[in-house]
Design an enzyme around this catalytic site. Sequence first.
Site, PDB file in Angstrom:
ATOM      1  N   TRP A 113     -16.821  20.950 -19.988  1.00  0.00           N
ATOM      2  CA  TRP A 113     -17.601  21.693 -19.177  1.00  0.00           C
ATOM      3  C   TRP A 113     -19.211  21.797 -20.003  1.00  0.00           C
ATOM      4  CZ3 TRP A 113     -19.645  26.558 -21.175  1.00  0.00           C
ATOM      5  CH2 TRP A 113     -18.799  27.038 -22.191  1.00  0.00           C
ATOM      6  N   TYR A 121     -15.635  33.169 -10.653  1.00  0.00           N
ATOM      7  CA  TYR A 121     -16.852  32.698 -10.105  1.00  0.00           C
ATOM      8  C   TYR A 121     -17.488  33.396  -8.960  1.00  0.00           C
ATOM      9  CZ  TYR A 121     -16.134  28.646 -13.469  1.00  0.00           C
ATOM     10  OH  TYR A 121     -15.696  27.710 -14.488  1.00  0.00           O
TER      11      TYR A 121
HETATM   12  N1  LIG Z   1     -14.043  26.741 -18.438  1.00  0.00           N
HETATM   13  C1  LIG Z   1     -14.998  27.438 -18.756  1.00  0.00           C
HETATM   14  O1  LIG Z   1     -15.113  28.386 -19.451  1.00  0.00           O
HETATM   15  C2  LIG Z   1     -16.412  26.914 -17.976  1.00  0.00           C
HETATM   16  C3  LIG Z   1     -17.737  27.385 -18.140  1.00  0.00           C
HETATM   17  C4  LIG Z   1     -18.725  26.850 -17.759  1.00  0.00           C
HETATM   18  C5  LIG Z   1     -18.757  25.817 -16.793  1.00  0.00           C
HETATM   19  N2  LIG Z   1     -17.364  25.516 -16.412  1.00  0.00           N
HETATM   20  C6  LIG Z   1     -17.229  24.413 -15.401  1.00  0.00           C
HETATM   21  O2  LIG Z   1     -18.008  23.356 -15.820  1.00  0.00           O
HETATM   22  C7  LIG Z   1     -18.872  23.015 -14.676  1.00  0.00           C
HETATM   23  C8  LIG Z   1     -20.366  22.475 -15.382  1.00  0.00           C
HETATM   24  O3  LIG Z   1     -20.793  23.432 -15.989  1.00  0.00           O
HETATM   25  P1  LIG Z   1     -22.443  23.467 -15.897  1.00  0.00           P
HETATM   26  O4  LIG Z   1     -22.727  24.158 -14.690  1.00  0.00           O
HETATM   27  O5  LIG Z   1     -22.947  24.490 -16.965  1.00  0.00           O
HETATM   28  O6  LIG Z   1     -22.893  22.133 -16.468  1.00  0.00           O
HETATM   29  P2  LIG Z   1     -24.228  21.606 -16.862  1.00  0.00           P
HETATM   30  O7  LIG Z   1     -24.237  20.130 -16.391  1.00  0.00           O
HETATM   31  O8  LIG Z   1     -24.420  21.721 -18.307  1.00  0.00           O
HETATM   32  O9  LIG Z   1     -25.420  22.370 -16.187  1.00  0.00           O
HETATM   33  C9  LIG Z   1     -25.681  22.319 -14.521  1.00  0.00           C
HETATM   34  C10 LIG Z   1     -26.871  23.049 -14.195  1.00  0.00           C
HETATM   35  O10 LIG Z   1     -28.121  22.216 -14.892  1.00  0.00           O
HETATM   36  C11 LIG Z   1     -29.121  21.934 -13.699  1.00  0.00           C
HETATM   37  N3  LIG Z   1     -28.942  20.720 -13.707  1.00  0.00           N
HETATM   38  C12 LIG Z   1     -28.017  19.824 -13.222  1.00  0.00           C
HETATM   39  N4  LIG Z   1     -28.269  18.396 -13.001  1.00  0.00           N
HETATM   40  C13 LIG Z   1     -29.553  18.230 -13.259  1.00  0.00           C
HETATM   41  C14 LIG Z   1     -30.598  17.285 -13.133  1.00  0.00           C
HETATM   42  N5  LIG Z   1     -30.139  16.184 -12.696  1.00  0.00           N
HETATM   43  N6  LIG Z   1     -31.890  17.829 -13.467  1.00  0.00           N
HETATM   44  C15 LIG Z   1     -32.308  18.945 -13.861  1.00  0.00           C
HETATM   45  N7  LIG Z   1     -31.462  20.004 -13.772  1.00  0.00           N
HETATM   46  C16 LIG Z   1     -30.304  19.597 -13.343  1.00  0.00           C
HETATM   47  C17 LIG Z   1     -28.523  22.730 -12.613  1.00  0.00           C
HETATM   48  O11 LIG Z   1     -29.181  23.937 -12.782  1.00  0.00           O
HETATM   49  P3  LIG Z   1     -30.592  24.565 -12.108  1.00  0.00           P
HETATM   50  O12 LIG Z   1     -30.969  23.575 -11.036  1.00  0.00           O
HETATM   51  O13 LIG Z   1     -30.214  25.887 -11.504  1.00  0.00           O
HETATM   52  O14 LIG Z   1     -31.201  24.582 -13.318  1.00  0.00           O
HETATM   53  C18 LIG Z   1     -27.044  22.669 -12.703  1.00  0.00           C
HETATM   54  O15 LIG Z   1     -26.542  23.961 -12.035  1.00  0.00           O
HETATM   55  C19 LIG Z   1     -19.075  24.345 -13.991  1.00  0.00           C
HETATM   56  O16 LIG Z   1     -19.370  24.335 -12.769  1.00  0.00           O
HETATM   57  C20 LIG Z   1     -17.487  24.995 -14.135  1.00  0.00           C
HETATM   58  O17 LIG Z   1     -16.795  24.305 -13.278  1.00  0.00           O
HETATM   59  C21 LIG Z   1     -16.131  25.834 -17.221  1.00  0.00           C
END
Ligand SMILES: NC(=O)c1ccc[n+]([C@@H]2O[C@H](COP(=O)([O-])OP(=O)(O)OC[C@H]3O[C@@H](n4cnc5c(N)ncnc54)[C@H](OP(=O)(O)O)[C@@H]3O)[C@@H](O)[C@H]2O)c1
Length: 323
Positions: free
Chosen positions: A209, A54
């Site tokens: 995730w 990351y």
């Molecule tokens: N193992 C893997 O391969 C893998 C891959 C991906 C993620 N992960 C893990 O999973 C975690 C979560 O994944 P993700 O960040 O993709 O989760 P997600 O919940 O699908 O997306 C999060 C993004 O959505 C937006 N958001 C979140 N809450 C919101 C709300 N209440 N209202 C409006 N927009 C909102 C924000 O982006 P904006 O505000 O920028 O639009 C935020 O950064 C990661 O941080 C990581 O630790 C793991």
Amino acid sequence: MNYRRLGRSGLKVSELSLGSWVTYGNQLDANAARECMAAAWDRGVNFFDNAEAYALGKSEEIMGEVLKKLAWPRLKYVVSTKFYWGITDGPNEKNTLNRKFLLNAIDASLKRLQLDYVDLVYCHRPDPNTPIEETVWAMHDMIERGKALYWGTSEWSAAEVMAAWQLAERHHLRKPVVEQPEYNLFHREKVEKEFARLYEDIGIGLTTWSPLASGLLTGKYRNGVPAGSRGALPRLKFMVADLTDKAKNDAVAKLAPVASELGCTLAQLAIAWCASNPNVSTVITGASRASQVEENLAAADVIPKLTREVLARIDAIVGAQPA
Ligand SMILES: NC(=O)c1ccc[n+]([C@@H]2O[C@H](COP(=O)([O-])OP(=O)(O)OC[C@H]3O[C@@H](n4cnc5c(N)ncnc54)[C@H](OP(=O)(O)O)[C@@H]3O)[C@@H](O)[C@H]2O)c1
């Protein structure tokens, strides 16, 4: 906040947790990251997810700085990292789970995180060029050396997870206890079907995730890509087609009345839905600001409201049948 066992292990993680992908080191500096982690901690989150790759190590540096500043007792929180892609160039530094890479990578991560050990360490993707046996031994040794407490995989197939577990069983090595797959209303197959035997048979827990499908499930992409959103980041251009997909955004619009009947937001509904699967140990949320953390973690109150009837309505809208 409720705490669930990480699969068959004894480790307890908050049913909602917070990760740092895309955000730390790209959208958030250490101050903003501190606000998000403090907001999560205040609401009972004890698990913070990270990975070597990351922001090419910057995300671990930021989390390390924040953990130092917040000075929570080490026993009270769980931190993870993950290895596979690597952050430097060389035949043993990229896209590998070989012994040399893994046992070097953990030392560098611990340095960036300013920690003596991580609680969870994941093999971030499967590596077809290293025997699974070599990877299992390396993960076992990482734990025996006190650098990690538990290990698992991310986005491995069920067959690969089973092979790793059986190798560890045969050689009396530390077994994988967790898988980290994508899981959300638009991405269910692996968790609900392919992995079905892993839960009961070998006790694998899930840290899932992208519960909001990168923000799509909040409804923010219904009229295109809003400024300042993940979809507007130049390096994530490849996501735009999916984030603005008409059929998916139409389904999100149909979920809105369900959310309002439950007295919650779309984001809360989507996150609570992931946590309503009993095989999920924790739903890793993501946030680009503290206000999102506050909104998203209130999904904990929505989980008990997801009755069979509500879940069936949701299934009918997203067009998937329960497993
Ligand atoms: N193992 C893997 O391969 C893998 C891959 C991906 C993620 N992960 C893990 O999973 C975690 C979560 O994944 P993700 O960040 O993709 O989760 P997600 O919940 O699908 O997306 C999060 C993004 O959505 C937006 N958001 C979140 N809450 C919101 C709300 N209440 N209202 C409006 N927009 C909102 C924000 O982006 P904006 O505000 O920028 O639009 C935020 O950064 C990661 O941080 C990581 O630790 C793991």
